[in-house]
Write a protein that holds these residues in place. Structure first.
Motif: not given
Length: 127
Positions: A56-60
């Motif tokens: 539920n958290i990732s780099k973009i």
């Protein structure tokens, strides 16, 4: 963060609101005096769960700060200001959120991240 309430639902003795901010539309649970539709409030945002890298958290890359809703899930895109202890201090527009994150070593200061949550809390600052 300044928000305008556009919809209110009572779910299991909790107040769930849809709101507009300068960064977009979001959905979260309300804490404080009962809000009214079309009124503007200053709130603190809090995510009521530990975020997990790749879940539920990732780099973009190359995406502006924003808040949006899709299928009852709020997506928040912001920039990492600091990393301390087990937390990320995330800047979204003029506001910051302190978020507890698992696998904190995956992140670096200055990176932009995408968060998805069904557990966003809006805390009324009463001013």
């Amino acid at each position: 963060m300044k928000v305008k309430i556009i919809e209110i639902n009572n779910i299991d003795d909790k107040i769930k609101v849809t709101f507009l901010s300068e960064l977009g539309e979001g959905l979260g649970y309300w804490q404080g005096t009962n809000p009214e539709i079309n009124n503007t409030y200053f709130v603190e945002l809090d995510i009521q769960e530990t975020l997990v890298f790749g879940n539920n958290i990732s780099k973009i890359l190359n995406h502006p700060n924003s808040i949006l809703i899709s299928d009852e899930i709020t997506t928040i895109i912001g920039k990492i200001e600091f990393i301390e202890d087990n937390c990320i201090i995330l800047r979204i527009g003029k506001s910051i959120i302190i978020i507890e994150v698992d696998k904190l070593q995956e992140f670096n200061q200055g990176e932009t991240v995408l968060i998805t949550t069904e557990r966003l809390l809006l805390i009324d600052m009463n001013f």
